[in-house]
Design a protein around this motif. Sequence first.
Motif, PDB file in Angstrom:
ATOM      1  N   GLY A  57     -12.516   3.963   6.193  1.00 53.15           N
ATOM      2  CA  GLY A  57     -11.892   3.815   4.897  1.00 53.15           C
ATOM      3  C   GLY A  57     -10.768   4.410   4.606  1.00 53.15           C
ATOM      4  O   GLY A  57     -10.392   4.589   3.161  1.00 53.15           O
ATOM      5  N   ARG A  58     -10.194   5.182   5.529  1.00 53.92           N
ATOM      6  CA  ARG A  58      -8.757   5.857   4.992  1.00 53.92           C
ATOM      7  C   ARG A  58      -7.649   4.959   5.011  1.00 53.92           C
ATOM      8  O   ARG A  58      -7.743   3.985   5.376  1.00 53.92           O
ATOM      9  N   LEU A  59      -6.486   5.906   4.688  1.00 55.45           N
ATOM     10  CA  LEU A  59      -5.243   5.200   4.678  1.00 55.45           C
ATOM     11  C   LEU A  59      -4.255   5.870   5.239  1.00 55.45           C
ATOM     12  O   LEU A  59      -4.730   7.179   4.993  1.00 55.45           O
ATOM     13  N   PRO A  60      -3.422   5.775   5.944  1.00 51.95           N
ATOM     14  CA  PRO A  60      -2.399   6.460   6.688  1.00 51.95           C
ATOM     15  C   PRO A  60      -1.675   7.247   5.526  1.00 51.95           C
ATOM     16  O   PRO A  60      -1.302   6.772   4.630  1.00 51.95           O
ATOM     17  N   VAL A  61      -1.475   8.757   5.732  1.00 50.35           N
ATOM     18  CA  VAL A  61      -0.718   9.289   4.906  1.00 50.35           C
ATOM     19  C   VAL A  61       0.518   9.493   5.220  1.00 50.35           C
ATOM     20  O   VAL A  61       1.506   9.777   4.400  1.00 50.35           O
ATOM     21  N   SER A  62       1.126   9.252   6.453  1.00 50.00           N
ATOM     22  CA  SER A  62       2.406   9.586   6.908  1.00 50.00           C
ATOM     23  C   SER A  62       3.173   7.973   6.516  1.00 50.00           C
ATOM     24  O   SER A  62       2.790   6.941   6.710  1.00 50.00           O
ATOM     25  N   ARG A  63       4.381   8.201   5.764  1.00 44.58           N
ATOM     26  CA  ARG A  63       5.075   6.969   5.701  1.00 44.58           C
ATOM     27  C   ARG A  63       5.811   6.391   6.884  1.00 44.58           C
ATOM     28  O   ARG A  63       6.303   5.333   6.873  1.00 44.58           O
ATOM     29  N   VAL A  64       5.823   7.343   7.917  1.00 44.53           N
ATOM     30  CA  VAL A  64       6.490   6.907   9.110  1.00 44.53           C
ATOM     31  C   VAL A  64       5.700   5.766   9.699  1.00 44.53           C
ATOM     32  O   VAL A  64       6.562   4.544   9.875  1.00 44.53           O
ATOM     33  N   PHE A  65       4.421   5.646   9.472  1.00 38.54           N
ATOM     34  CA  PHE A  65       3.657   4.567   9.887  1.00 38.54           C
ATOM     35  C   PHE A  65       3.814   3.296   9.173  1.00 38.54           C
ATOM     36  O   PHE A  65       3.886   2.052   9.350  1.00 38.54           O
ATOM     37  N   LEU A  84       0.808  -1.257  -0.011  1.00 40.80           N
ATOM     38  CA  LEU A  84      -0.043   0.008   0.135  1.00 40.80           C
ATOM     39  C   LEU A  84       0.879   1.250  -0.007  1.00 40.80           C
ATOM     40  O   LEU A  84       0.493   2.158  -0.503  1.00 40.80           O
ATOM     41  N   MET A  85       1.998   1.172   0.696  1.00 39.44           N
ATOM     42  CA  MET A  85       2.885   2.288   0.656  1.00 39.44           C
ATOM     43  C   MET A  85       3.175   2.570  -1.004  1.00 39.44           C
ATOM     44  O   MET A  85       3.649   3.633  -1.120  1.00 39.44           O
ATOM     45  N   ARG A  86       3.252   1.562  -1.750  1.00 36.80           N
ATOM     46  CA  ARG A  86       3.888   1.822  -3.014  1.00 36.80           C
ATOM     47  C   ARG A  86       2.485   2.106  -4.098  1.00 36.80           C
ATOM     48  O   ARG A  86       2.601   2.052  -5.036  1.00 36.80           O
TER      49      ARG A  86
END
Length: 467
Positions: free
Chosen positions: A356-364, A206-208
């Motif tokens: 239904g959100r997804l984290p926006v911070s790449r730290v998580f 998901l990060m990608r």
Amino acid sequence: MDALDLARWQFAVTTLYHFLFIPITIGLSVLVAALQTAWVRTGKEPYLRATKFWGKLFLINFAMGVVTGIVQEFQFGMNWSAYSRFVGDVFGAPLAIEGLLAFFLESTFLGLWIFGWDRLPKRVHLASIWCAAIGTILSAYFILVANSWMQHPVGYRINPATNRAELTDFVALLTNSTHLVAFPHTIAAAFLTSGVLMLCVCAWHLMRGNEAGVFRPSLRLALWTIVISGAAVAISGDVMGRVMNEQQPMKMAAAEALYSTRQPASFSLFSIGPLDGSAETFGLRIPHALSLLATADPNGEVEGINDLQREYEQRYGPGDYRPYVPATYWSFRLMIGLGMISVALGALGLWLTRRGRLPVSRVFWRAAVWSVPLPLLANSFGWIFTEMGRQPWTVFGVFRTADSVSPNVGTASVLISLATFTLLYGALAVIELWLMMRYAKAGPPVIPAHDDHDPTTAEDRPLAFAY
């Protein structure tokens, strides 16, 4: 080191390595079955693709678990023949049931699941993975029956003619109070481990921006699994602490490096200084916490190591009945700490993905990707604490570790086998990591448009799910 020390090292190395795979196998089997159930009920393709993707990782892990588990059985006869002779009449029943019933149930239905895609009706095929999942849990049940008897022997007698333990009450063996808390604690930890693994892989994709339709529902499943199983681990662990204090008070005292009896007793989050009871340079403590953990009473009395040593000398005869305190002290804290970090990460992820959100911070996302070792290490430290805290006994209060080793096995032979197993398991670790990373990064398979899981046309097209 003598043969006894080397045999203990070998058993520790092989057991801890084997136990890296067991929690993932138990947890993933149920999660894969749940995903396939969702597909059968809804007919939505993302659930089918998720089932096949996670099923492949589950099978890789299962195969490694089988390979490494075989060694465990042989060690009892090779390095621990005196122990095997003493407990064989008791151990034989649960281990035989585990091998003949649980493992064959698991393997048979897993084979049907692997080769039954497009050949079996949907619901029959779904039933096969659920039966395989039940088999994994039953395997754990009977293995823990045997281990719990080592912690708290019940339902047996010592035959004075043969000096062997003989089973007298099979029901007492199955309902051992230690087992009744160890089993749910272990199963909950298995789900926590598999949930974190699923979280890691979902986060990487998901990060990608890969396959959000497949990995979004898998991510939510992983996060709920982590939070719910984490709560179950904490509750069962709390009960387990009181049972342990009743049955093995020396282990509880060693977990705190508590040398003198205290009422109430505090719990140290960490300690700086020697753990031999001589002094403590600095310690961060929670007042009354150890009393609450051990007795369910914030003002309860917790016996100290020195007092228990004198008590055990009177009961069992001369000897040193203290476990290695630094190992029990730190493994207990690392088990709890790493487990809590895993659960906290899952709870944070559940909050960040609400509505239904997804984290926006790449730290998580990065934290989630690197979180896989946390529950694996927590499991390992938990077993180190459980087994080393029982020392010097293999069967608590009945049979000592020093009397359990094979009398005719020399230092050289154990050293050679220890080196061989260590190198072999190291090679297997590389293979396992490579396979898991390769197929995890590959993502879910593409389902052909005509693949409707209709067994009537299975002869006309290739398997959609092959390994």
